[in-house]
Write an enzyme that holds these catalytic residues in place. Structure first.
Site, PDB file in Angstrom:
ATOM      1  N   LYS A 164       0.854  -1.186   0.000  1.00 42.44           N
ATOM      2  CA  LYS A 164       0.000   0.000   0.000  1.00 42.44           C
ATOM      3  C   LYS A 164       0.889   1.235   0.000  1.00 42.44           C
ATOM      4  O   LYS A 164       1.673   1.450   0.931  1.00 42.44           O
ATOM      5  CB  LYS A 164      -0.896  -0.013   1.233  1.00 42.44           C
ATOM      6  CG  LYS A 164      -1.820   1.185   1.319  1.00 42.44           C
ATOM      7  CD  LYS A 164      -2.757   1.058   2.505  1.00 42.44           C
ATOM      8  CE  LYS A 164      -3.717   2.233   2.560  1.00 42.44           C
ATOM      9  NZ  LYS A 164      -4.617   2.139   3.721  1.00 42.44           N
ATOM     10  N   LYS A 217      -2.192  -1.554  -3.849  1.00 45.42           N
ATOM     11  CA  LYS A 217      -3.040  -0.376  -3.759  1.00 45.42           C
ATOM     12  C   LYS A 217      -2.197   0.879  -3.821  1.00 45.42           C
ATOM     13  O   LYS A 217      -1.218   0.961  -3.087  1.00 45.42           O
ATOM     14  CB  LYS A 217      -3.808  -0.451  -2.433  1.00 45.42           C
ATOM     15  CG  LYS A 217      -4.630   0.768  -2.096  1.00 45.42           C
ATOM     16  CD  LYS A 217      -5.249   0.594  -0.740  1.00 45.42           C
ATOM     17  CE  LYS A 217      -5.994   1.871  -0.400  1.00 45.42           C
ATOM     18  NZ  LYS A 217      -6.568   1.844   0.925  1.00 45.42           N
TER      19      LYS A 217
END
Ligand code: PBG
Ligand code: ZN
Length: 294
Positions: A164, A217
């Site tokens: 992330k 992400k």
């Protein structure tokens, strides 16, 4: 999902997406299910926020209420995922309780691990099918796995947000979830966009700790990461097509500057082509409709 009833507040920067009370959430999920969508991830806005995010652990917390209502209504026709993090529940908006490290205020990694495991158990008890820790704390997967197993939830899989990035593309979500950091940023726990190798290291660690599948992400500016992870590790890879990516397409589409349908399907295709097995996207209802139309 937020407390109350009859609430369906459109998020201004995410047209077609709403903050919902539990009753309206049932309607929304029912409608999406009729389009063929089976998986849903829940985010909660609690009644109160404090320094440790304690409202996340309540048995009758907002996400717990939503899980029970959805499971009661839809049984196993829906797969329910829960975002496991504290930024929606802390008054400072960081992903866990704070501490001071060498004169600098930062998230207390190890204190967060303890309550993360509790949050996951609470969600599993309320009906979560898959837990998805999103806070990028070191050791989070191991702590959650141990907590779930101890509570008898050996069968609940963990989808870790392993890679992330500290991204500008999360802007609209922070409006949606009312969770912007009140000071500083998430740069001490999320990854540097310039660093590709670190994503592989993070994924390797999370898999070693017991993650069943992992998430990259954001998706669109990180297609290379999706590909690298998919090629190197033989586990399902999920990609999160995040709020800012969605908002750009919506805004340009509304202005007539791009063909929204064409661009949306091109983006989703590219994420799939890069290697994603699952795509988490706010375009899903539109995409499901378009796919049905052929
Ligand atoms: C919480 C969380 C965030 C998103 C998903 N889970 C926000 C953040 O890290 O700031 C962002 C999702 C999106 O932008 O669509 N940790
Ligand atoms: Zn968070």
């Amino acid at each position: 999902v937020r407390p109350g009833s009859g609430i369906r507040n459109e998020i201004s920067s995410m047209p077609g997406n709403f903050q919902l009370s539990v009753d309206r959430l049932i309607d929304e999920v029912g409608a999406a299910k009729d389009l063929g969508i089976r998986g849903f991830i829940l985010f909660g806005i609690p009644t109160f926020k404090d320094a440790t995010g304690s409202s996340a652990l309540q048995d009758d917390g907002i996400v717990q209420q939503a899980l029970r209502a959805l499971k009661q209504t839809f049984k196993n026709e829906v797969v329910l995922l829960t975002d496991e993090c504290f930024c929606e529940y802390t008054d400072h908006g960081h992903c866990g309780p704070l501490c001071e490290v060498q004169g600098r205020v930062d998230v207390d990694n190890d204190a967060t691990l303890e309550i993360l495991a509790k949050q996951c158990v609470s969600h599993a008890m309320a009906g979560a099918d898959i837990v998805a820790p999103s806070g990028m704390m070191d050791g989070m997967v191991q702590a959650i796995r141990a907590g779930l197993d101890e509570a008898g939830f050996e069968e609940i899989p963990i989808m870790s947000y392993a890679a992330k990035y500290a991204s500008g593309f999360y802007g609209p979500f922070r409006e949606a979830a009312e969770s912007p950091p009140q000071f500083g940023d998430r740069g001490s726990y999320q990854m540097d966009p310039a660093n590709g190798d670190e994503a592989e290291r993070e994924v390797e660690l999370d898999l070693a700790e017991g993650a069943d599948f992992i998430m990259v992400k954001p998706a669109l500016s990180y297609l290379d990461i999706i590909r690298r992870v998919k090629q190197r590790f033989h586990v399902p890879v999920a990609a999160y097509n995040v709020s800012g990516e969605f908002a750009m397409v919506k805004a340009a589409g509304a202005k007539g500057w791009i063909d929204e349908r064409r661009v949306t399907m091109e983006i989703l295709t590219s994420i799939k082509r890069a290697g994603a097995d699952l795509i988490l996207t706010y375009h899903c209802r539109d995409a499901a409709k378009w796919l049905r139309q052929g």
